[in-house]
Design a protein around this motif. Structure first.
Motif, PDB file in Angstrom:
ATOM      1  N   GLY A  32       0.817  -1.210   0.000  1.00 48.13           N
ATOM      2  CA  GLY A  32       0.000   0.000   0.000  1.00 48.13           C
ATOM      3  C   GLY A  32       0.849   1.258   0.000  1.00 48.13           C
ATOM      4  N   MET A  33       1.895   1.268   0.809  1.00 50.68           N
ATOM      5  CA  MET A  33       2.786   2.419   0.868  1.00 50.68           C
ATOM      6  C   MET A  33       3.484   2.620  -0.478  1.00 50.68           C
ATOM      7  SD  MET A  33       3.918   4.773   2.813  1.00 50.68           S
ATOM      8  CE  MET A  33       5.283   5.887   2.935  1.00 50.68           C
ATOM      9  N   ASN A  34       3.938   1.546  -1.069  1.00 54.70           N
ATOM     10  CA  ASN A  34       4.602   1.641  -2.374  1.00 54.70           C
ATOM     11  C   ASN A  34       3.638   2.098  -3.462  1.00 54.70           C
ATOM     12  OD1 ASN A  34       7.127   0.914  -1.400  1.00 54.70           O
ATOM     13  ND2 ASN A  34       6.756  -1.260  -1.718  1.00 54.70           N
ATOM     14  N   ALA A  35       2.380   1.693  -3.341  1.00 52.39           N
ATOM     15  CA  ALA A  35       1.384   2.149  -4.320  1.00 52.39           C
ATOM     16  C   ALA A  35       1.186   3.656  -4.206  1.00 52.39           C
ATOM     17  CB  ALA A  35       0.057   1.411  -4.117  1.00 52.39           C
ATOM     18  N   LEU A  36       1.133   4.175  -2.982  1.00 49.79           N
ATOM     19  CA  LEU A  36       0.977   5.618  -2.779  1.00 49.79           C
ATOM     20  C   LEU A  36       2.192   6.378  -3.301  1.00 49.79           C
ATOM     21  CD1 LEU A  36      -0.466   5.798   0.833  1.00 49.79           C
ATOM     22  CD2 LEU A  36      -1.638   6.436  -1.279  1.00 49.79           C
ATOM     23  N   GLY A  37       3.365   5.910  -2.935  1.00 49.94           N
ATOM     24  CA  GLY A  37       4.591   6.601  -3.311  1.00 49.94           C
ATOM     25  C   GLY A  37       5.012   6.366  -4.748  1.00 49.94           C
ATOM     26  N   GLY A  38       4.484   5.337  -5.361  1.00 47.72           N
ATOM     27  CA  GLY A  38       4.909   4.979  -6.706  1.00 47.72           C
ATOM     28  C   GLY A  38       4.016   5.506  -7.816  1.00 47.72           C
ATOM     29  N   VAL A  39       3.046   6.339  -7.462  1.00 48.20           N
ATOM     30  CA  VAL A  39       2.152   6.888  -8.479  1.00 48.20           C
ATOM     31  C   VAL A  39       2.965   7.816  -9.381  1.00 48.20           C
ATOM     32  CG1 VAL A  39       0.127   8.331  -8.896  1.00 48.20           C
ATOM     33  CG2 VAL A  39       0.139   6.722  -6.985  1.00 48.20           C
ATOM     34  N   PRO A  40       2.988   7.542 -10.670  1.00 53.53           N
ATOM     35  CA  PRO A  40       3.796   8.389 -11.560  1.00 53.53           C
ATOM     36  C   PRO A  40       3.198   9.787 -11.690  1.00 53.53           C
ATOM     37  CG  PRO A  40       2.543   6.797 -12.839  1.00 53.53           C
ATOM     38  CD  PRO A  40       2.308   6.476 -11.388  1.00 53.53           C
ATOM     39  N   ALA A  41       4.079  10.753 -11.738  1.00 51.20           N
ATOM     40  CA  ALA A  41       3.629  12.133 -11.910  1.00 51.20           C
ATOM     41  C   ALA A  41       3.125  12.313 -13.336  1.00 51.20           C
ATOM     42  CB  ALA A  41       4.783  13.085 -11.626  1.00 51.20           C
ATOM     43  N   LYS A  42       1.954  12.903 -13.461  1.00 49.98           N
ATOM     44  CA  LYS A  42       1.384  13.161 -14.782  1.00 49.98           C
ATOM     45  C   LYS A  42       1.621  14.598 -15.218  1.00 49.98           C
ATOM     46  CE  LYS A  42      -2.319   9.782 -14.490  1.00 49.98           C
ATOM     47  NZ  LYS A  42      -3.757   9.563 -14.536  1.00 49.98           N
ATOM     48  N   HIS A  43       1.664  15.507 -14.256  1.00 49.55           N
ATOM     49  CA  HIS A  43       1.715  16.921 -14.601  1.00 49.55           C
ATOM     50  C   HIS A  43       2.936  17.643 -14.051  1.00 49.55           C
ATOM     51  CE1 HIS A  43      -2.298  16.349 -16.133  1.00 49.55           C
ATOM     52  NE2 HIS A  43      -2.646  15.830 -14.976  1.00 49.55           N
ATOM     53  N   LEU A  44       3.540  17.105 -13.003  1.00 49.59           N
ATOM     54  CA  LEU A  44       4.705  17.746 -12.405  1.00 49.59           C
ATOM     55  C   LEU A  44       5.987  17.078 -12.890  1.00 49.59           C
ATOM     56  CD1 LEU A  44       3.635  18.074  -8.663  1.00 49.59           C
ATOM     57  CD2 LEU A  44       3.740  19.897 -10.369  1.00 49.59           C
ATOM     58  N   GLU A  45       6.972  17.894 -13.156  1.00 53.25           N
ATOM     59  CA  GLU A  45       8.291  17.341 -13.445  1.00 53.25           C
ATOM     60  C   GLU A  45       8.826  16.709 -12.167  1.00 53.25           C
ATOM     61  OE1 GLU A  45      10.967  20.169 -15.248  1.00 53.25           O
ATOM     62  OE2 GLU A  45       9.298  21.124 -16.289  1.00 53.25           O
ATOM     63  N   PRO A  46       9.612  15.641 -12.278  1.00 58.94           N
ATOM     64  CA  PRO A  46      10.116  14.960 -11.073  1.00 58.94           C
ATOM     65  C   PRO A  46      10.837  15.893 -10.104  1.00 58.94           C
ATOM     66  CG  PRO A  46      10.532  13.619 -13.002  1.00 58.94           C
ATOM     67  CD  PRO A  46      10.000  14.940 -13.498  1.00 58.94           C
ATOM     68  N   LYS A  47      11.597  16.855 -10.617  1.00 58.81           N
ATOM     69  CA  LYS A  47      12.307  17.779  -9.729  1.00 58.81           C
ATOM     70  C   LYS A  47      11.325  18.555  -8.867  1.00 58.81           C
ATOM     71  CE  LYS A  47      14.161  21.697 -11.228  1.00 58.81           C
ATOM     72  NZ  LYS A  47      15.123  22.677 -11.822  1.00 58.81           N
ATOM     73  N   PHE A  48      10.237  19.052  -9.451  1.00 56.72           N
ATOM     74  CA  PHE A  48       9.261  19.824  -8.690  1.00 56.72           C
ATOM     75  C   PHE A  48       8.510  18.944  -7.698  1.00 56.72           C
ATOM     76  CE2 PHE A  48       9.761  22.429 -12.573  1.00 56.72           C
ATOM     77  CZ  PHE A  48      10.415  23.481 -11.952  1.00 56.72           C
ATOM     78  N   HIS A  49       8.248  17.716  -8.095  1.00 52.90           N
ATOM     79  CA  HIS A  49       7.631  16.744  -7.184  1.00 52.90           C
ATOM     80  C   HIS A  49       8.504  16.588  -5.939  1.00 52.90           C
ATOM     81  CE1 HIS A  49       5.527  12.975  -6.065  1.00 52.90           C
ATOM     82  NE2 HIS A  49       6.732  12.625  -5.658  1.00 52.90           N
ATOM     83  N   GLU A  50       9.806  16.443  -6.132  1.00 54.85           N
ATOM     84  CA  GLU A  50      10.722  16.243  -5.014  1.00 54.85           C
ATOM     85  C   GLU A  50      10.876  17.505  -4.167  1.00 54.85           C
ATOM     86  OE1 GLU A  50      11.500  13.341  -4.062  1.00 54.85           O
ATOM     87  OE2 GLU A  50      10.795  12.349  -5.875  1.00 54.85           O
TER      88      GLU A  50
END
Length: 115
Positions: A32-50
């Motif tokens: 469950g935790m991995n499912a929450l954290g593993g959702v791919p970003a659709k609109h944010l660049e990975p840098k901004f997500h982080e």
């Protein structure tokens, strides 16, 4: 006691070991935790997500989150200046949150005084 710097590499290694051991005991929770954290970003660049994740890590006071997301932010090209700016937003909002919740406390006090 003097304020000492965290051994972030050692902390991260120990954290990953402990999380792995927990995962063996509670595999459904980890899925469950991995499912929450593993959702791919659709609109944010990975840098901004982080950068957002780091700001949230500060407001929730999560050393594990700081350890993971600081590494990921750097991996995705975040600069020290960008990280500092994101943390500035966390600082500003956390102070604002304290002010907002202070107003809520006073509202509750006013309500309870009437009873």
């Amino acid at each position: 006691m003097a304020n000492q710097m965290q051994d972030w590499n050692g902390y991260f290694g120990g954290l990953m070991k402990s999380v792995g051991e927990f995962g063996k005991l509670a595999p459904e929770t980890m899925r469950g935790m991995n499912a929450l954290g593993g959702v791919p970003a659709k609109h944010l660049e990975p840098k901004f997500h982080e950068l957002i994740a780091l700001a949230v890590a500060v407001t929730t006071r999560c050393d594990g989150c700081i350890s993971v997301h600081a590494q990921e932010a750097l991996k995705h090209g975040a600069t020290r200046e960008e990280i500092a700016e994101a943390l500035g937003v966390a600082i500003a909002l956390n102070a604002g949150a304290a002010l907002t919740y202070s107003a809520r406390v006073m509202e509750a006090v006013s309500t309870f005084e009437k009873n």
